[in-house]
Design a protein around this motif. Structure first.
Motif, PDB file in Angstrom:
ATOM      1  N   LEU A  15      18.319 -10.296 -45.857  1.00  0.00           N
ATOM      2  CA  LEU A  15      18.903 -10.101 -44.531  1.00  0.00           C
ATOM      3  C   LEU A  15      17.851 -10.208 -43.431  1.00  0.00           C
ATOM      4  O   LEU A  15      18.126  -9.904 -42.277  1.00  0.00           O
ATOM      5  CB  LEU A  15      19.649  -8.778 -44.483  1.00  0.00           C
ATOM      6  CG  LEU A  15      20.958  -8.925 -45.242  1.00  0.00           C
ATOM      7  CD1 LEU A  15      21.243  -7.769 -46.138  1.00  0.00           C
ATOM      8  CD2 LEU A  15      22.092  -9.185 -44.280  1.00  0.00           C
ATOM      9  N   GLN A  16      16.655 -10.618 -43.802  1.00  0.00           N
ATOM     10  CA  GLN A  16      15.544 -10.806 -42.855  1.00  0.00           C
ATOM     11  C   GLN A  16      15.301  -9.555 -42.007  1.00  0.00           C
ATOM     12  O   GLN A  16      15.120  -9.641 -40.799  1.00  0.00           O
ATOM     13  CB  GLN A  16      15.824 -12.023 -41.973  1.00  0.00           C
ATOM     14  CG  GLN A  16      15.789 -13.294 -42.813  1.00  0.00           C
ATOM     15  CD  GLN A  16      16.411 -14.463 -42.092  1.00  0.00           C
ATOM     16  OE1 GLN A  16      17.476 -14.330 -41.479  1.00  0.00           O
ATOM     17  NE2 GLN A  16      15.762 -15.603 -42.146  1.00  0.00           N
ATOM     18  N   LEU A  17      15.270  -8.419 -42.679  1.00  0.00           N
ATOM     19  CA  LEU A  17      15.034  -7.159 -41.957  1.00  0.00           C
ATOM     20  C   LEU A  17      13.669  -6.561 -42.312  1.00  0.00           C
ATOM     21  O   LEU A  17      13.432  -5.374 -42.060  1.00  0.00           O
ATOM     22  CB  LEU A  17      16.165  -6.171 -42.256  1.00  0.00           C
ATOM     23  CG  LEU A  17      17.506  -6.514 -41.589  1.00  0.00           C
ATOM     24  CD1 LEU A  17      18.633  -5.649 -42.146  1.00  0.00           C
ATOM     25  CD2 LEU A  17      17.430  -6.354 -40.073  1.00  0.00           C
ATOM     26  N   GLU A  18      12.777  -7.377 -42.858  1.00  0.00           N
ATOM     27  CA  GLU A  18      11.453  -6.865 -43.270  1.00  0.00           C
ATOM     28  C   GLU A  18      10.685  -6.234 -42.108  1.00  0.00           C
ATOM     29  O   GLU A  18       9.876  -5.343 -42.315  1.00  0.00           O
ATOM     30  CB  GLU A  18      10.564  -7.967 -43.850  1.00  0.00           C
ATOM     31  CG  GLU A  18      11.129  -8.713 -45.021  1.00  0.00           C
ATOM     32  CD  GLU A  18      11.683 -10.060 -44.610  1.00  0.00           C
ATOM     33  OE1 GLU A  18      12.465 -10.116 -43.634  1.00  0.00           O
ATOM     34  OE2 GLU A  18      11.353 -11.062 -45.250  1.00  0.00           O
ATOM     35  N   GLU A  19      10.926  -6.752 -40.906  1.00  0.00           N
ATOM     36  CA  GLU A  19      10.193  -6.244 -39.741  1.00  0.00           C
ATOM     37  C   GLU A  19      10.744  -4.900 -39.260  1.00  0.00           C
ATOM     38  O   GLU A  19      10.077  -4.185 -38.542  1.00  0.00           O
ATOM     39  CB  GLU A  19      10.310  -7.235 -38.578  1.00  0.00           C
ATOM     40  CG  GLU A  19       9.832  -8.631 -38.902  1.00  0.00           C
ATOM     41  CD  GLU A  19       8.324  -8.724 -38.804  1.00  0.00           C
ATOM     42  OE1 GLU A  19       7.800  -8.480 -37.705  1.00  0.00           O
ATOM     43  OE2 GLU A  19       7.681  -9.040 -39.833  1.00  0.00           O
ATOM     44  N   SER A  50      22.588   1.476 -47.101  1.00  0.00           N
ATOM     45  CA  SER A  50      22.748   2.265 -45.874  1.00  0.00           C
ATOM     46  C   SER A  50      21.679   1.914 -44.838  1.00  0.00           C
ATOM     47  O   SER A  50      21.971   1.865 -43.636  1.00  0.00           O
ATOM     48  CB  SER A  50      22.728   3.768 -46.176  1.00  0.00           C
ATOM     49  OG  SER A  50      21.613   4.110 -46.955  1.00  0.00           O
ATOM     50  N   ALA A  51      20.457   1.631 -45.280  1.00  0.00           N
ATOM     51  CA  ALA A  51      19.385   1.264 -44.336  1.00  0.00           C
ATOM     52  C   ALA A  51      19.755  -0.024 -43.598  1.00  0.00           C
ATOM     53  O   ALA A  51      19.624  -0.121 -42.375  1.00  0.00           O
ATOM     54  CB  ALA A  51      18.058   1.101 -45.077  1.00  0.00           C
ATOM     55  N   ILE A  52      20.250  -0.991 -44.347  1.00  0.00           N
ATOM     56  CA  ILE A  52      20.634  -2.272 -43.760  1.00  0.00           C
ATOM     57  C   ILE A  52      21.802  -2.086 -42.794  1.00  0.00           C
ATOM     58  O   ILE A  52      21.802  -2.614 -41.681  1.00  0.00           O
ATOM     59  CB  ILE A  52      20.961  -3.289 -44.881  1.00  0.00           C
ATOM     60  CG1 ILE A  52      19.645  -3.728 -45.545  1.00  0.00           C
ATOM     61  CG2 ILE A  52      21.749  -4.483 -44.351  1.00  0.00           C
ATOM     62  CD1 ILE A  52      19.813  -4.486 -46.855  1.00  0.00           C
ATOM     63  N   MET A  53      22.777  -1.284 -43.200  1.00  0.00           N
ATOM     64  CA  MET A  53      23.934  -1.055 -42.324  1.00  0.00           C
ATOM     65  C   MET A  53      23.516  -0.338 -41.037  1.00  0.00           C
ATOM     66  O   MET A  53      24.023  -0.643 -39.961  1.00  0.00           O
ATOM     67  CB  MET A  53      25.013  -0.254 -43.058  1.00  0.00           C
ATOM     68  CG  MET A  53      25.668  -0.991 -44.213  1.00  0.00           C
ATOM     69  SD  MET A  53      26.211  -2.670 -43.835  1.00  0.00           S
ATOM     70  CE  MET A  53      27.543  -2.330 -42.695  1.00  0.00           C
ATOM     71  N   MET A  54      22.573   0.607 -41.152  1.00  0.00           N
ATOM     72  CA  MET A  54      22.128   1.321 -39.949  1.00  0.00           C
ATOM     73  C   MET A  54      21.460   0.359 -38.966  1.00  0.00           C
ATOM     74  O   MET A  54      21.602   0.497 -37.757  1.00  0.00           O
ATOM     75  CB  MET A  54      21.209   2.486 -40.322  1.00  0.00           C
ATOM     76  CG  MET A  54      21.965   3.621 -41.017  1.00  0.00           C
ATOM     77  SD  MET A  54      21.029   5.153 -41.169  1.00  0.00           S
ATOM     78  CE  MET A  54      19.867   4.768 -42.469  1.00  0.00           C
ATOM     79  N   LYS A  79      26.595 -11.622 -47.295  1.00  0.00           N
ATOM     80  CA  LYS A  79      25.466 -11.065 -48.064  1.00  0.00           C
ATOM     81  C   LYS A  79      25.645  -9.559 -48.227  1.00  0.00           C
ATOM     82  O   LYS A  79      25.376  -8.993 -49.287  1.00  0.00           O
ATOM     83  CB  LYS A  79      24.144 -11.339 -47.334  1.00  0.00           C
ATOM     84  CG  LYS A  79      23.729 -12.788 -47.341  1.00  0.00           C
ATOM     85  CD  LYS A  79      22.408 -12.964 -46.594  1.00  0.00           C
ATOM     86  CE  LYS A  79      22.153 -14.434 -46.293  1.00  0.00           C
ATOM     87  NZ  LYS A  79      21.078 -14.608 -45.299  1.00  0.00           N
ATOM     88  N   ILE A  80      26.088  -8.910 -47.155  1.00  0.00           N
ATOM     89  CA  ILE A  80      26.290  -7.460 -47.202  1.00  0.00           C
ATOM     90  C   ILE A  80      27.417  -7.117 -48.171  1.00  0.00           C
ATOM     91  O   ILE A  80      27.302  -6.199 -48.984  1.00  0.00           O
ATOM     92  CB  ILE A  80      26.552  -6.903 -45.782  1.00  0.00           C
ATOM     93  CG1 ILE A  80      25.246  -6.939 -44.975  1.00  0.00           C
ATOM     94  CG2 ILE A  80      27.119  -5.483 -45.843  1.00  0.00           C
ATOM     95  CD1 ILE A  80      25.388  -6.642 -43.507  1.00  0.00           C
ATOM     96  N   GLN A  81      28.487  -7.887 -48.104  1.00  0.00           N
ATOM     97  CA  GLN A  81      29.628  -7.662 -48.990  1.00  0.00           C
ATOM     98  C   GLN A  81      29.201  -7.812 -50.451  1.00  0.00           C
ATOM     99  O   GLN A  81      29.553  -6.996 -51.307  1.00  0.00           O
ATOM    100  CB  GLN A  81      30.755  -8.650 -48.634  1.00  0.00           C
ATOM    101  CG  GLN A  81      32.082  -8.368 -49.331  1.00  0.00           C
ATOM    102  CD  GLN A  81      32.617  -6.959 -49.054  1.00  0.00           C
ATOM    103  OE1 GLN A  81      32.353  -6.375 -48.002  1.00  0.00           O
ATOM    104  NE2 GLN A  81      33.347  -6.386 -50.012  1.00  0.00           N
ATOM    105  N   GLU A  82      28.394  -8.829 -50.706  1.00  0.00           N
ATOM    106  CA  GLU A  82      27.910  -9.097 -52.069  1.00  0.00           C
ATOM    107  C   GLU A  82      27.031  -7.940 -52.561  1.00  0.00           C
ATOM    108  O   GLU A  82      27.160  -7.471 -53.704  1.00  0.00           O
ATOM    109  CB  GLU A  82      27.098 -10.398 -52.031  1.00  0.00           C
ATOM    110  CG  GLU A  82      26.837 -11.039 -53.360  1.00  0.00           C
ATOM    111  CD  GLU A  82      26.046 -12.341 -53.175  1.00  0.00           C
ATOM    112  OE1 GLU A  82      26.660 -13.421 -53.301  1.00  0.00           O
ATOM    113  OE2 GLU A  82      24.834 -12.285 -52.880  1.00  0.00           O
ATOM    114  N   MET A  83      26.139  -7.471 -51.676  1.00  0.00           N
ATOM    115  CA  MET A  83      25.246  -6.359 -52.020  1.00  0.00           C
ATOM    116  C   MET A  83      26.061  -5.090 -52.329  1.00  0.00           C
ATOM    117  O   MET A  83      25.787  -4.376 -53.299  1.00  0.00           O
ATOM    118  CB  MET A  83      24.314  -6.117 -50.823  1.00  0.00           C
ATOM    119  CG  MET A  83      23.530  -4.841 -50.891  1.00  0.00           C
ATOM    120  SD  MET A  83      22.399  -4.639 -49.496  1.00  0.00           S
ATOM    121  CE  MET A  83      23.462  -4.728 -48.108  1.00  0.00           C
TER     122      MET A  83
END
Ligand code: SAH
Ligand code: MG
Length: 198
Positions: free
Chosen positions: A85-89, A52-56, A6-10
């Protein structure tokens, strides 16, 4: 789909759409810095599509990110990516111009990666939310190599103005009594400014 895919695709979509996401070696430095300094609470100015937020967040599951974006299309895409990526929290997205944002809490780390001519203004606005001993990292200090180029070889007046602003910001950081700044050549150039304790 695996998160890695998913990250690679993004990332590929962002590059294809000319979204200026952080470069690989600058990202590697950033993630390593977060890890080594046990950073948990991050403020980001300039979300774009959330890369970058997701990677951090990938450094440590206790990391949380508050991130600001003023462009609606990018904000909406960031929301989707964060959801995928289920990072809403863990990632709070603020859809606003950064200059209109007021915050309640303090952060260990601030990543400034928005409009480059405004770096000093962002620094001055947000540094009050940084804990003593915390770090402000600014991306694109080289601005695609233009900062080290002779001024008369820079093609447009706008770009020359922008480059001048970045140079002024560099001097501002070097002379700031409250911070110790180190510059690194990774990616498009990074400035790491550590806030003095007390
Ligand atoms: N940090 C991202 C890239 C950010 S690109 C990454 O590495 O993945 C810079 C973003 O800052 C753009 O999307 C732009 O819309 C946003 N931006 C610029 N000025 C801003 C401002 N004043 N307030 C909020 N967002 C801003
Ligand atoms: Mg950048």
């Amino acid at each position: 789909m695996e998160n890695q895919n998913k990250i690679q695709e993004m990332k590929e979509k962002a590059l294809k759409d000319d979204v200026p996401i952080i470069q690989d070696d600058a990202l590697r430095f950033l993630l390593n810095y977060l890890k080594e300094n046990h950073v948990l609470r991050i403020l980001e100015v300039g979300t774009a599509v959330g890369y970058s937020a997701i990677m951090m967040c990938s450094v440590n599951e206790n990391i949380t990110v508050t991130t600001i974006e003023r462009d609606e299309k990018r904000y909406l895409e960031a929301l989707q990516n964060i959801k995928k990526l289920q990072l809403e929290e863990r990632i709070s997205l603020i859809f606003k111009d950064a200059f209109d944002v007021t915050l309640e809490e303090e952060y260990d780390f601030i990543f400034i990666d928005a409009a480059k001519a405004q770096n000093k203004a962002f620094f001055e606005k947000f540094e009050k939310y940084l804990k003593p001993g915390g770090t402000i990292l600014t991306d694109n200090m080289q601005f695609h190599g233009l900062v080290d180029q002779k001024e008369e070889t820079i093609p447009s007046r706008n770009l020359r103005g922008l480059v001048r602003k970045i140079k002024e910001y560099k001097v501002f950081l070097e002379n700031h009594p409250g911070y110790i700044t180190t510059f690194y050549p990774y990616g498009d150039g990074l400035a790491v400014s550590r806030k003095r304790e007390g």
